[in-house]
Scaffold this motif. Structure first.
Motif, PDB file in Angstrom:
ATOM      1  N   GLY A 130     -25.635  56.718-106.516  1.00 27.75           N
ATOM      2  CA  GLY A 130     -25.825  55.280-106.384  1.00 27.75           C
ATOM      3  C   GLY A 130     -26.223  54.610-107.679  1.00 27.75           C
ATOM      4  O   GLY A 130     -25.857  53.452-107.926  1.00 27.75           O
ATOM      5  N   THR A 131     -26.944  55.327-108.528  1.00 26.59           N
ATOM      6  CA  THR A 131     -27.314  54.755-109.825  1.00 26.59           C
ATOM      7  C   THR A 131     -26.065  54.579-110.678  1.00 26.59           C
ATOM      8  O   THR A 131     -25.887  53.530-111.309  1.00 26.59           O
ATOM      9  CB  THR A 131     -28.353  55.631-110.550  1.00 26.59           C
ATOM     10  OG1 THR A 131     -29.458  55.884-109.666  1.00 26.59           O
ATOM     11  CG2 THR A 131     -28.846  54.976-111.821  1.00 26.59           C
ATOM     12  N   ALA A 181     -21.964  51.124-113.132  1.00 30.49           N
ATOM     13  CA  ALA A 181     -20.529  50.837-113.262  1.00 30.49           C
ATOM     14  C   ALA A 181     -20.189  49.466-112.683  1.00 30.49           C
ATOM     15  O   ALA A 181     -19.387  48.723-113.259  1.00 30.49           O
ATOM     16  CB  ALA A 181     -19.708  51.931-112.588  1.00 30.49           C
ATOM     17  N   ASP A 182     -20.790  49.118-111.548  1.00 28.20           N
ATOM     18  CA  ASP A 182     -20.540  47.816-110.923  1.00 28.20           C
ATOM     19  C   ASP A 182     -20.994  46.661-111.821  1.00 28.20           C
ATOM     20  O   ASP A 182     -20.489  45.542-111.695  1.00 28.20           O
ATOM     21  CB  ASP A 182     -21.235  47.711-109.567  1.00 28.20           C
ATOM     22  CG  ASP A 182     -20.567  48.558-108.492  1.00 28.20           C
ATOM     23  OD1 ASP A 182     -19.452  49.082-108.736  1.00 28.20           O
ATOM     24  OD2 ASP A 182     -21.185  48.730-107.409  1.00 28.20           O
ATOM     25  N   ARG A 199     -23.057  54.140-109.618  1.00 27.20           N
ATOM     26  CA  ARG A 199     -22.286  53.021-109.047  1.00 27.20           C
ATOM     27  C   ARG A 199     -22.887  51.677-109.458  1.00 27.20           C
ATOM     28  O   ARG A 199     -22.164  50.747-109.811  1.00 27.20           O
ATOM     29  CB  ARG A 199     -22.214  53.126-107.522  1.00 27.20           C
ATOM     30  CG  ARG A 199     -21.181  54.126-107.038  1.00 27.20           C
ATOM     31  CD  ARG A 199     -20.976  54.080-105.538  1.00 27.20           C
ATOM     32  NE  ARG A 199     -22.181  54.375-104.769  1.00 27.20           N
ATOM     33  CZ  ARG A 199     -22.653  55.604-104.545  1.00 27.20           C
ATOM     34  NH1 ARG A 199     -22.025  56.650-105.042  1.00 27.20           N
ATOM     35  NH2 ARG A 199     -23.746  55.764-103.821  1.00 27.20           N
ATOM     36  N   ALA A 200     -24.208  51.562-109.425  1.00 32.06           N
ATOM     37  CA  ALA A 200     -24.862  50.300-109.805  1.00 32.06           C
ATOM     38  C   ALA A 200     -24.584  49.962-111.263  1.00 32.06           C
ATOM     39  O   ALA A 200     -24.334  48.804-111.600  1.00 32.06           O
ATOM     40  CB  ALA A 200     -26.366  50.389-109.555  1.00 32.06           C
ATOM     41  N   LYS A 225     -33.661  50.851-108.065  1.00 37.87           N
ATOM     42  CA  LYS A 225     -32.661  50.423-109.049  1.00 37.87           C
ATOM     43  C   LYS A 225     -33.019  49.102-109.735  1.00 37.87           C
ATOM     44  O   LYS A 225     -32.211  48.552-110.486  1.00 37.87           O
ATOM     45  CB  LYS A 225     -31.295  50.364-108.396  1.00 37.87           C
ATOM     46  CG  LYS A 225     -30.851  51.780-108.030  1.00 37.87           C
ATOM     47  CD  LYS A 225     -29.588  51.834-107.264  1.00 37.87           C
ATOM     48  CE  LYS A 225     -29.245  53.252-106.835  1.00 37.87           C
ATOM     49  NZ  LYS A 225     -30.320  54.047-106.258  1.00 37.87           N
ATOM     50  N   ASP A 251     -20.432  59.869-114.496  1.00 37.77           N
ATOM     51  CA  ASP A 251     -21.148  60.405-113.342  1.00 37.77           C
ATOM     52  C   ASP A 251     -21.539  61.851-113.637  1.00 37.77           C
ATOM     53  O   ASP A 251     -20.758  62.613-114.212  1.00 37.77           O
ATOM     54  CB  ASP A 251     -20.265  60.341-112.088  1.00 37.77           C
ATOM     55  CG  ASP A 251     -21.079  60.570-110.824  1.00 37.77           C
ATOM     56  OD1 ASP A 251     -21.591  61.700-110.636  1.00 37.77           O
ATOM     57  OD2 ASP A 251     -21.224  59.628-110.034  1.00 37.77           O
TER      58      ASP A 251
END
Length: 185
Positions: free
Chosen positions: A33-34, A39-40, A36-37, A11, A47
């Motif tokens: 996880g990508t 969006a975070d 989420r990274a 990432k 998604d």
């Protein structure tokens, strides 16, 4: 609006890349996880589970293996039959694929044999006339710079990125073959 699909194990820099693409007006689709990274980092992303309407299944072994993903990557937007299929099945063109694969060489084992990642990378590289594919985070700035300057990736850039993508999947497959050879019963 162009669409980028981001699904990376490494990432490094992906949130900054996503922010740059979003600032340039790109729609972002991502997985697990990508997503989420991204969006975070405060960047709007859809998604892939929401995009396809199918959850990750079989212990996360099947996520991106879906006609809306691969149809969007492999579509030839100059082919009337492709456009008709896309319309009939609700498939959206994917213009850029950003993917890198599980670290098989450093952690060999069955669960790190990536299937969806290589399939997306190879599909995008095959269709490089219409799709950019990025497998190396060190290429992110080059891609963003060209998109900022020209509004799209040129044919020479897409071809070079495709070559890198095939080299990436070839090395990955070679590592798997070596592992099988070294762990033969």
């Amino acid at each position: 609006m162009p669409t980028a699909l981001l699904s990376v194990y490494d990432k490094t820099g992906v949130a900054d890349l996503a922010r740059s693409l979003a600032d340039l007006g790109w729609s972002l689709v991502s997985s697990g996880g990508t997503a989420r990274a991204i969006a975070d980092a405060g960047v709007e992303v859809t998604d892939v589970v929401e995009w396809t309407g199918v959850p990750a299944i079989l212990g996360h072994r099947v996520v991106t293996l879906h006609p809306k993903v691969h149809g969007g990557i492999l579509a030839d937007p100059t082919d009337a039959e492709h456009l008709a299929d896309m319309d009939e099945y609700g498939i959206q063109q994917i213009d850029l694929v950003v993917a890198n694969l599980y670290p098989f060489s450093s952690q060999p084992g069955i669960e790190l044999i990536d299937i969806g990642g290589p399939a997306m990378v190879r599909a995008a590289a095959k269709n490089h006339a219409f799709v950019g594919v990025v497998v190396d985070p060190s290429d992110y700035s080059t891609v963003v710079d060209e998109l900022r300057a020209d509004g799209s990736l040129g044919a020479a850039t897409r071809r070079q990125l495709a070559r890198s993508a095939f080299a990436h999947t070839a090395a990955y497959d070679a590592a798997i073959v070596t592992w099988f050879d070294e762990t033969a019963p």
